[in-house]
Design an enzyme around this catalytic site. Structure first.
Site: not given
Length: 220
Positions: A9, A169, A7
Protein backbone atom coordinates in the site's frame (compact mmCIF):
# COMPACT_ATOMS: atom_id res chain seq x y z
CA UNK A 1 20.70 -13.91 -4.63
CA UNK A 2 20.21 -10.16 -4.34
CA UNK A 3 16.63 -9.42 -3.31
CA UNK A 4 14.31 -6.41 -3.39
CA UNK A 5 11.33 -6.50 -1.01
CA UNK A 6 8.41 -4.14 -1.57
CA UNK A 7 5.79 -2.74 0.72
CA UNK A 8 2.37 -2.85 -0.97
CA UNK A 9 0.00 0.00 0.00
CA UNK A 10 1.42 3.34 -1.08
CA UNK A 11 4.51 1.73 -2.59
CA UNK A 12 3.53 -0.70 -5.32
CA UNK A 13 -0.12 0.36 -5.56
CA UNK A 14 -2.31 3.31 -4.70
CA UNK A 15 -4.97 1.53 -2.64
CA UNK A 16 -6.24 4.64 -0.89
CA UNK A 17 -9.54 4.98 -2.78
CA UNK A 18 -10.80 1.52 -1.85
CA UNK A 19 -9.53 1.81 1.72
CA UNK A 20 -11.32 5.13 2.21
CA UNK A 21 -14.53 3.68 0.77
CA UNK A 22 -14.38 0.91 3.37
CA UNK A 23 -13.84 3.40 6.19
CA UNK A 24 -16.72 5.57 5.00
CA UNK A 25 -18.92 2.48 4.94
CA UNK A 26 -18.18 2.08 8.65
CA UNK A 27 -18.94 5.71 9.47
CA UNK A 28 -22.23 5.38 7.62
CA UNK A 29 -23.10 2.28 9.61
CA UNK A 30 -22.21 4.12 12.81
CA UNK A 31 -24.66 6.88 11.88
CA UNK A 32 -21.99 9.60 11.66
CA UNK A 33 -21.89 12.30 8.98
CA UNK A 34 -18.08 12.19 8.96
CA UNK A 35 -16.49 11.04 5.72
CA UNK A 36 -12.87 10.72 4.68
CA UNK A 37 -11.95 12.42 1.41
CA UNK A 38 -9.80 10.55 -1.12
CA UNK A 39 -8.32 13.86 -2.26
CA UNK A 40 -6.98 14.88 1.14
CA UNK A 41 -6.92 11.76 3.34
CA UNK A 42 -5.01 9.34 1.12
CA UNK A 43 -1.95 9.53 3.34
CA UNK A 44 -3.95 8.36 6.34
CA UNK A 45 -5.57 5.60 4.29
CA UNK A 46 -2.19 4.20 3.35
CA UNK A 47 -1.30 3.92 7.04
CA UNK A 48 -4.08 1.37 7.45
CA UNK A 49 -7.62 0.76 8.61
CA UNK A 50 -7.18 1.71 12.24
CA UNK A 51 -5.59 5.02 11.27
CA UNK A 52 -8.61 5.82 9.10
CA UNK A 53 -11.09 4.89 11.81
CA UNK A 54 -9.16 6.96 14.32
CA UNK A 55 -9.16 10.03 12.07
CA UNK A 56 -12.85 9.80 11.25
CA UNK A 57 -13.91 9.21 14.84
CA UNK A 58 -11.76 12.12 16.03
CA UNK A 59 -13.43 14.39 13.49
CA UNK A 60 -16.81 13.22 14.70
CA UNK A 61 -15.80 13.83 18.30
CA UNK A 62 -16.46 10.18 19.07
CA UNK A 63 -13.00 8.65 19.27
CA UNK A 64 -12.24 5.77 21.58
CA UNK A 65 -9.78 2.93 21.19
CA UNK A 66 -12.64 0.54 21.84
CA UNK A 67 -14.66 1.85 18.90
CA UNK A 68 -11.67 1.51 16.61
CA UNK A 69 -11.20 -2.12 17.63
CA UNK A 70 -14.94 -2.80 17.41
CA UNK A 71 -15.26 -1.52 13.84
CA UNK A 72 -11.95 -2.72 12.45
CA UNK A 73 -13.32 -6.17 11.44
CA UNK A 74 -16.24 -4.46 9.69
CA UNK A 75 -13.81 -2.26 7.79
CA UNK A 76 -11.77 -5.28 6.69
CA UNK A 77 -14.92 -7.04 5.56
CA UNK A 78 -16.12 -4.05 3.55
CA UNK A 79 -12.69 -3.62 2.04
CA UNK A 80 -12.47 -7.29 1.10
CA UNK A 81 -15.76 -7.00 -0.76
CA UNK A 82 -14.45 -4.19 -3.00
CA UNK A 83 -10.66 -3.96 -2.86
CA UNK A 84 -9.90 -3.48 -6.55
CA UNK A 85 -12.47 -0.88 -7.63
CA UNK A 86 -10.21 2.19 -7.50
CA UNK A 87 -6.79 0.63 -6.82
CA UNK A 88 -4.07 0.98 -9.45
CA UNK A 89 -0.41 0.03 -9.60
CA UNK A 90 1.87 3.05 -9.58
CA UNK A 91 3.30 3.99 -13.00
CA UNK A 92 6.31 1.91 -13.91
CA UNK A 93 6.04 -0.41 -10.91
CA UNK A 94 5.77 -3.66 -12.81
CA UNK A 95 8.28 -2.59 -15.46
CA UNK A 96 10.77 -2.02 -12.64
CA UNK A 97 9.95 -5.38 -11.07
CA UNK A 98 10.55 -7.20 -14.34
CA UNK A 99 13.80 -5.33 -14.94
CA UNK A 100 15.05 -6.21 -11.46
CA UNK A 101 14.30 -9.86 -12.18
CA UNK A 102 16.02 -9.71 -15.56
CA UNK A 103 19.06 -8.32 -13.73
CA UNK A 104 19.17 -11.46 -11.59
CA UNK A 105 17.39 -10.17 -8.50
CA UNK A 106 14.58 -11.84 -6.57
CA UNK A 107 11.53 -9.78 -5.61
CA UNK A 108 8.94 -10.16 -2.87
CA UNK A 109 6.35 -8.30 -0.83
CA UNK A 110 6.23 -7.55 2.90
CA UNK A 111 3.05 -5.70 3.87
CA UNK A 112 1.04 -4.91 6.98
CA UNK A 113 -2.13 -5.64 5.03
CA UNK A 114 -3.64 -8.99 6.13
CA UNK A 115 -2.16 -11.75 3.97
CA UNK A 116 -5.47 -12.94 2.53
CA UNK A 117 -6.44 -9.45 1.39
CA UNK A 118 -2.99 -8.84 -0.07
CA UNK A 119 -3.05 -12.14 -1.97
CA UNK A 120 -6.53 -11.41 -3.32
CA UNK A 121 -5.63 -7.88 -4.39
CA UNK A 122 -2.42 -8.80 -6.16
CA UNK A 123 -4.14 -11.71 -7.90
CA UNK A 124 -7.02 -9.52 -9.10
CA UNK A 125 -4.56 -6.94 -10.36
CA UNK A 126 -2.89 -9.72 -12.32
CA UNK A 127 0.58 -9.31 -10.80
CA UNK A 128 0.83 -11.84 -7.97
CA UNK A 129 2.91 -14.31 -9.98
CA UNK A 130 5.60 -11.69 -10.53
CA UNK A 131 6.66 -11.86 -6.87
CA UNK A 132 8.48 -14.74 -5.24
CA UNK A 133 6.99 -14.15 -1.80
CA UNK A 134 4.20 -12.32 -0.01
CA UNK A 135 4.25 -11.85 3.76
CA UNK A 136 1.25 -10.11 5.32
CA UNK A 137 0.40 -8.66 8.71
CA UNK A 138 -0.88 -11.99 10.01
CA UNK A 139 1.46 -14.42 8.24
CA UNK A 140 3.71 -14.50 11.30
CA UNK A 141 3.05 -13.61 14.96
CA UNK A 142 4.65 -10.18 14.39
CA UNK A 143 4.39 -7.51 11.71
CA UNK A 144 6.59 -4.66 10.49
CA UNK A 145 8.58 -2.94 11.94
CA UNK A 146 9.59 -6.24 13.54
CA UNK A 147 12.37 -7.82 11.52
CA UNK A 148 10.85 -11.32 11.22
CA UNK A 149 8.32 -10.64 8.42
CA UNK A 150 10.94 -8.96 6.27
CA UNK A 151 13.41 -11.79 6.80
CA UNK A 152 10.72 -14.30 5.86
CA UNK A 153 9.88 -12.34 2.71
CA UNK A 154 13.51 -12.39 1.61
CA UNK A 155 14.06 -16.05 2.37
CA UNK A 156 10.81 -17.21 0.76
CA UNK A 157 11.76 -15.27 -2.37
CA UNK A 158 15.00 -17.25 -2.47
CA UNK A 159 17.27 -14.47 -1.34
CA UNK A 160 19.80 -13.72 1.38
CA UNK A 161 19.02 -10.98 3.89
CA UNK A 162 22.51 -9.48 3.78
CA UNK A 163 22.05 -8.83 0.05
CA UNK A 164 18.57 -7.29 0.19
CA UNK A 165 16.82 -3.94 0.47
CA UNK A 166 13.33 -2.70 1.32
CA UNK A 167 11.23 -0.37 -0.82
CA UNK A 168 8.54 1.44 1.17
CA UNK A 169 6.70 4.66 1.90
CA UNK A 170 6.46 5.07 5.67
CA UNK A 171 8.41 5.33 8.90
CA UNK A 172 7.35 1.75 9.56
CA UNK A 173 9.25 0.62 6.46
CA UNK A 174 12.28 2.69 7.40
CA UNK A 175 12.24 1.26 10.92
CA UNK A 176 11.88 -2.27 9.57
CA UNK A 177 14.97 -1.86 7.40
CA UNK A 178 16.91 -0.50 10.35
CA UNK A 179 15.79 -3.40 12.56
CA UNK A 180 17.10 -5.85 9.97
CA UNK A 181 20.20 -3.84 9.09
CA UNK A 182 19.48 -3.42 5.37
CA UNK A 183 19.11 -0.46 3.04
CA UNK A 184 15.77 1.33 2.73
CA UNK A 185 14.46 3.11 -0.35
CA UNK A 186 11.39 5.31 0.12
CA UNK A 187 9.10 6.48 -2.65
CA UNK A 188 8.52 10.18 -3.14
CA UNK A 189 5.51 9.93 -5.44
CA UNK A 190 2.84 8.97 -2.89
CA UNK A 191 0.62 11.31 -0.85
CA UNK A 192 3.28 11.61 1.86
CA UNK A 193 6.19 11.95 -0.54
CA UNK A 194 7.27 15.33 0.76
CA UNK A 195 7.90 13.78 4.19
CA UNK A 196 10.30 11.08 3.01
CA UNK A 197 13.53 13.07 3.32
CA UNK A 198 12.95 13.60 7.05
CA UNK A 199 13.08 9.82 7.53
CA UNK A 200 16.65 9.75 6.19
CA UNK A 201 16.36 6.64 3.99
CA UNK A 202 19.30 5.38 1.96
CA UNK A 203 17.58 6.65 -1.18
CA UNK A 204 14.35 8.27 -2.39
CA UNK A 205 12.89 7.54 -5.81
CA UNK A 206 10.37 9.80 -7.53
CA UNK A 207 9.45 7.32 -10.27
CA UNK A 208 9.93 3.58 -10.54
CA UNK A 209 12.21 4.17 -13.53
CA UNK A 210 14.88 5.07 -10.97
CA UNK A 211 14.63 1.88 -8.93
CA UNK A 212 16.72 -0.61 -10.95
CA UNK A 213 19.72 1.67 -10.89
CA UNK A 214 19.30 2.50 -7.19
CA UNK A 215 18.90 -1.17 -6.26
CA UNK A 216 21.98 -2.12 -8.28
CA UNK A 217 24.00 0.52 -6.43
CA UNK A 218 22.75 -0.42 -2.97
CA UNK A 219 23.22 -4.14 -3.54
CA UNK A 220 26.54 -3.96 -5.37
Amino acid sequence: MRTVIFDLDGTLADTSGDLIAAANHCFDRMGFDTRLDPATDAGTALRGGKAMLTLGLERAGQYSAGLVEQWYPELLSAYGDALDVHTVMYPGAMDAVELLKSNGMAVGICTNKPEGLAETLMTRLGVRDAFGSLIGADTLPTRKPDAAPYIAAVERAGGVVAQSCLIGDTKTDRDTARAVGVACVLVGFGPSGEDMAALEPDAIIHHFDELPGVAARLLA
